[in-house]
Scaffold this motif. Sequence first.
Motif, PDB file in Angstrom:
ATOM      1  N   LEU A   1      -5.808  31.191  35.047  1.00  0.00           N
ATOM      2  CA  LEU A   1      -6.276  29.668  33.497  1.00  0.00           C
ATOM      3  C   LEU A   1      -7.481  28.734  33.637  1.00  0.00           C
ATOM      4  N   LEU A   2      -7.786  29.198  34.948  1.00  0.00           N
ATOM      5  CA  LEU A   2      -9.400  28.178  34.589  1.00  0.00           C
ATOM      6  C   LEU A   2     -10.719  29.005  34.474  1.00  0.00           C
ATOM      7  N   THR A   3      -9.905  31.462  33.897  1.00  0.00           N
ATOM      8  CA  THR A   3     -10.878  32.029  34.175  1.00  0.00           C
ATOM      9  C   THR A   3     -10.504  32.656  32.749  1.00  0.00           C
ATOM     10  N   TRP A   4      -9.516  32.517  32.586  1.00  0.00           N
ATOM     11  CA  TRP A   4      -8.840  33.227  31.133  1.00  0.00           C
ATOM     12  C   TRP A   4      -8.232  32.148  29.787  1.00  0.00           C
ATOM     13  N   ASN A   5      -9.073  30.769  30.116  1.00  0.00           N
ATOM     14  CA  ASN A   5      -7.997  29.895  29.213  1.00  0.00           C
ATOM     15  C   ASN A   5      -9.591  28.967  29.900  1.00  0.00           C
ATOM     16  N   GLN A   6     -10.889  29.147  30.167  1.00  0.00           N
ATOM     17  CA  GLN A   6     -11.753  28.515  30.437  1.00  0.00           C
ATOM     18  C   GLN A   6     -12.458  27.076  28.962  1.00  0.00           C
ATOM     19  N   ALA A   7     -11.555  28.123  27.505  1.00  0.00           N
ATOM     20  CA  ALA A   7     -12.027  26.986  26.913  1.00  0.00           C
ATOM     21  C   ALA A   7     -11.572  25.676  26.920  1.00  0.00           C
ATOM     22  N   PHE A   8     -10.188  26.186  26.829  1.00  0.00           N
ATOM     23  CA  PHE A   8      -9.435  24.894  26.937  1.00  0.00           C
ATOM     24  C   PHE A   8     -10.083  23.649  28.305  1.00  0.00           C
ATOM     25  N   TYR A   9      -9.567  24.604  29.696  1.00  0.00           N
ATOM     26  CA  TYR A   9     -10.213  23.412  30.567  1.00  0.00           C
ATOM     27  C   TYR A   9     -11.754  22.569  30.787  1.00  0.00           C
ATOM     28  N   ARG A  10     -12.258  23.254  30.068  1.00  0.00           N
ATOM     29  CA  ARG A  10     -13.769  22.725  29.860  1.00  0.00           C
ATOM     30  C   ARG A  10     -13.586  21.262  29.436  1.00  0.00           C
ATOM     31  N   TYR A  11     -13.004  21.005  29.123  1.00  0.00           N
ATOM     32  CA  TYR A  11     -12.586  19.382  28.097  1.00  0.00           C
ATOM     33  C   TYR A  11     -11.531  18.673  29.505  1.00  0.00           C
ATOM     34  N   GLY A  12     -11.179  18.904  29.956  1.00  0.00           N
ATOM     35  CA  GLY A  12     -10.113  18.516  31.628  1.00  0.00           C
ATOM     36  C   GLY A  12      -9.565  19.177  32.341  1.00  0.00           C
ATOM     37  N   GLN A  13      -9.139  18.665  33.656  1.00  0.00           N
ATOM     38  CA  GLN A  13      -9.447  18.963  34.708  1.00  0.00           C
ATOM     39  C   GLN A  13      -7.194  19.692  34.245  1.00  0.00           C
ATOM     40  N   LEU A  14      -6.981  20.514  35.508  1.00  0.00           N
ATOM     41  CA  LEU A  14      -6.252  21.039  35.300  1.00  0.00           C
ATOM     42  C   LEU A  14      -5.549  20.328  36.360  1.00  0.00           C
ATOM     43  N   ASP A  15      -4.030  19.623  36.239  1.00  0.00           N
ATOM     44  CA  ASP A  15      -3.609  18.869  36.819  1.00  0.00           C
ATOM     45  C   ASP A  15      -2.599  19.363  38.050  1.00  0.00           C
ATOM     46  N   TYR A  16      -2.976  20.049  39.047  1.00  0.00           N
ATOM     47  CA  TYR A  16      -1.938  20.441  40.097  1.00  0.00           C
ATOM     48  C   TYR A  16      -0.958  20.221  39.744  1.00  0.00           C
ATOM     49  N   ASP A  17      -0.319  18.910  40.954  1.00  0.00           N
ATOM     50  CA  ASP A  17       0.561  17.799  41.128  1.00  0.00           C
ATOM     51  C   ASP A  17       1.484  18.156  39.788  1.00  0.00           C
ATOM     52  N   LEU A  18       0.965  18.216  39.232  1.00  0.00           N
ATOM     53  CA  LEU A  18       2.231  18.500  37.657  1.00  0.00           C
ATOM     54  C   LEU A  18       2.734  19.654  37.820  1.00  0.00           C
ATOM     55  N   LEU A  19       1.403  20.388  38.206  1.00  0.00           N
ATOM     56  CA  LEU A  19       2.362  22.217  37.782  1.00  0.00           C
ATOM     57  C   LEU A  19       3.537  21.969  39.276  1.00  0.00           C
ATOM     58  N   GLU A  20       2.871  22.038  39.920  1.00  0.00           N
ATOM     59  CA  GLU A  20       2.653  22.020  41.610  1.00  0.00           C
ATOM     60  C   GLU A  20       5.080  21.690  41.181  1.00  0.00           C
ATOM     61  N   ARG A  21       4.971  20.423  40.466  1.00  0.00           N
ATOM     62  CA  ARG A  21       6.551  19.530  40.482  1.00  0.00           C
ATOM     63  C   ARG A  21       6.860  20.283  39.168  1.00  0.00           C
ATOM     64  N   PHE A  22       6.638  21.133  38.200  1.00  0.00           N
ATOM     65  CA  PHE A  22       6.975  22.345  37.136  1.00  0.00           C
ATOM     66  C   PHE A  22       7.424  23.078  38.045  1.00  0.00           C
ATOM     67  N   LEU A  23       6.414  23.947  39.270  1.00  0.00           N
ATOM     68  CA  LEU A  23       7.375  24.856  39.757  1.00  0.00           C
ATOM     69  C   LEU A  23       8.514  24.175  40.266  1.00  0.00           C
ATOM     70  N   GLU A  24       8.362  23.248  40.992  1.00  0.00           N
ATOM     71  CA  GLU A  24       9.492  23.278  42.086  1.00  0.00           C
ATOM     72  C   GLU A  24      10.630  22.047  41.464  1.00  0.00           C
ATOM     73  N   SER A  25      10.856  21.777  40.388  1.00  0.00           N
ATOM     74  CA  SER A  25      12.119  21.828  39.227  1.00  0.00           C
ATOM     75  C   SER A  25      12.632  23.074  38.697  1.00  0.00           C
ATOM     76  N   ASN A  26      11.738  23.824  39.316  1.00  0.00           N
ATOM     77  CA  ASN A  26      12.568  24.763  37.942  1.00  0.00           C
ATOM     78  C   ASN A  26      12.545  26.631  38.147  1.00  0.00           C
ATOM     79  N   MET A  27      12.428  26.310  39.714  1.00  0.00           N
ATOM     80  CA  MET A  27      12.217  27.402  40.328  1.00  0.00           C
ATOM     81  C   MET A  27      13.154  28.442  40.151  1.00  0.00           C
TER      82      MET A  27
END
Length: 202
Positions: A51-77
Amino acid sequence: MYIPSKEEIIHGCREFEFHEKRDSMYNVSIFLLDHFWGNPEDMADGLGVLLLTWNQAFYRYGQLDYDLLERFLESNMSVIESFRQRKISTLSNDDETLIKKLFNELREALKIESQKGTRRSPVGVAKALHLLCPNFFPIWDKKIAVAYKCNYEMDPAEKYLQFCKINKELCEEIQKYDINSNKTLLKIIDEYNYSKYTKGWI
């Protein structure tokens, strides 16, 4: 719907491989997800590589929230796991509500907070879903979505579902070409789409 010929598909993939050096990040992300499957924290790291490579144009404006992503994975595994075991050829009407739910929840998990407020990326969602389930979920970007009449400015989850249905049809035709490749059909189609619609290499 336009069905590209075998020669067009192969040409698109060759141009992609020639021009697109970042594809190494795709392979690294796939490897990391395979290796750390079932561990949401490490899986989030694997998704972040791409994501930080292929979608760098988006993430240059803000940080990827790894905690949010981790919680998504946990709840939808369990749901993600079920889609991971399937090919897009099995897509049915029964999947529609679940796909849109996954899309919308992941869109929230991948959001950023910028000076202009909260921003969300339908492109990043598709890339992450594909990495998690490479035989089921297709990849798009804005130009590809528009080319397939799936402009996601309004109701991106519904438009992505439409795009999935289109890719199901494309895969049904392109698998007949018997292309000699170790890539998934969805990755082959994405390389063709990227070369044709995103970059204009073909």
